[in-house]
Motif scaffolding. Structure first.
Motif, mmCIF file in Angstrom:
data_model
loop_
_atom_site.group_PDB
_atom_site.id
_atom_site.type_symbol
_atom_site.label_atom_id
_atom_site.label_comp_id
_atom_site.label_asym_id
_atom_site.label_seq_id
_atom_site.Cartn_x
_atom_site.Cartn_y
_atom_site.Cartn_z
ATOM 1 N N LEU A 46 0.862 -1.173 0.000
ATOM 2 C CA LEU A 46 0.000 0.000 0.000
ATOM 3 C C LEU A 46 0.903 1.228 0.000
ATOM 4 O O LEU A 46 1.663 1.444 0.946
ATOM 5 C CB LEU A 46 -0.906 -0.010 1.230
ATOM 6 C CG LEU A 46 -1.853 1.164 1.393
ATOM 7 C CD1 LEU A 46 -2.873 1.197 0.249
ATOM 8 C CD2 LEU A 46 -2.568 1.077 2.732
ATOM 9 N N LEU A 48 1.196 5.071 0.201
ATOM 10 C CA LEU A 48 0.431 6.242 0.631
ATOM 11 C C LEU A 48 0.852 7.453 -0.196
ATOM 12 O O LEU A 48 1.784 8.165 0.157
ATOM 13 C CB LEU A 48 0.638 6.504 2.120
ATOM 14 C CG LEU A 48 0.227 5.384 3.076
ATOM 15 C CD1 LEU A 48 0.440 5.809 4.525
ATOM 16 C CD2 LEU A 48 -1.205 4.944 2.838
ATOM 17 N N LEU A 57 -6.148 2.270 4.060
ATOM 18 C CA LEU A 57 -5.264 1.693 5.076
ATOM 19 C C LEU A 57 -6.075 1.173 6.254
ATOM 20 O O LEU A 57 -5.885 0.037 6.697
ATOM 21 C CB LEU A 57 -4.234 2.723 5.543
ATOM 22 C CG LEU A 57 -3.377 2.339 6.748
ATOM 23 C CD1 LEU A 57 -2.551 1.087 6.469
ATOM 24 C CD2 LEU A 57 -2.466 3.500 7.141
ATOM 25 N N THR A 144 3.086 -1.101 4.130
ATOM 26 C CA THR A 144 2.668 0.272 3.888
ATOM 27 C C THR A 144 3.906 1.137 3.709
ATOM 28 O O THR A 144 4.731 1.242 4.616
ATOM 29 C CB THR A 144 1.803 0.802 5.046
ATOM 30 O OG1 THR A 144 0.674 -0.067 5.207
ATOM 31 C CG2 THR A 144 1.316 2.207 4.769
ATOM 32 N N THR A 146 5.073 4.885 3.188
ATOM 33 C CA THR A 146 4.483 6.193 3.470
ATOM 34 C C THR A 146 4.980 7.289 2.533
ATOM 35 O O THR A 146 4.834 8.471 2.830
ATOM 36 C CB THR A 146 4.709 6.599 4.938
ATOM 37 O OG1 THR A 146 6.103 6.731 5.178
ATOM 38 C CG2 THR A 146 4.096 5.587 5.896
#
Length: 175
Positions: A46, A48, A57, A144, A146
């Motif tokens: 993922l 961001l 999220l 994730t 960022t």
């Protein structure tokens, strides 16, 4: 992704897929399919790209609201505190491969990784905020990132670390 409601359901994931990269908010109706893909032993990365990724999220992690905000970066941010003992970063655990400080990040998002119980920050920015988070979901990993790898966010895609990092993520799906 541009789509009509329900258009992606059942079409998002192919049985031979090893990795799913999510760079835009997902519609609610495909969240269960993506989460199931991850739980069955596949990595989901993922990315961001902005604060609009917060609902995706939160839904994938199933841990409640996880606010995402834009970091305040003066000139650029650097990666620190890399966890080379984690299987994802183990290929970089040699002095000639472990220096991530040459990669500059102009933008990144801030999240409180404490809102993701069971997660591990695999790297942080020099402001202390997590850069890459691993949240194990049954047999899979919700990873994730960022920040993005677009030139407006960072030099990550230009780095010699980028392709080996993606390969290492795909390898998590074979374990």
């Amino acid at each position: 992704l541009s789509h009509a409601p329900g258009e992606l359901k059942g079409k998002l994931i192919h049985p031979d897929d090893r990795l799913l990269i999510v760079t835009e908010p997902l519609p609610e109706d495909v969240i269960p399919e993506v989460r199931s893909f991850c739980e069955s032993g596949h990595p989901v990365l993922l990315v961001l790209q902005n604060d609009k990724m917060s609902p995706t999220l939160s839904a994938l992690a199933a841990t409640g609201p996880t606010p995402v905000s834009e970091a305040k970066v003066d000139e650029f941010a650097l990666l620190t505190d890399m966890k080379f003992d984690h299987p994802l970063l183990a290929p970089f655990n040699e002095p000639r491969f472990s220096d991530f400080t040459k990669i500059h990040f102009w933008k990144h998002r801030v999240i409180d990784d404490g809102r993701l119980p069971g997660s591990h920050a695999l790297g942080r920015f020099d402001d202390g905020s997590p850069a890459l988070i691993d949240l194990p979901l049954q047999r899979g990993h919700l990873l994730t990132l960022t920040t993005g790898w677009h030139p407006t966010d960072s030099q990550l895609a230009l780095s010699s670390k980028f392709v080996p990092l993606l390969y290492s993520i795909m390898k998590l799906g074979r374990n």
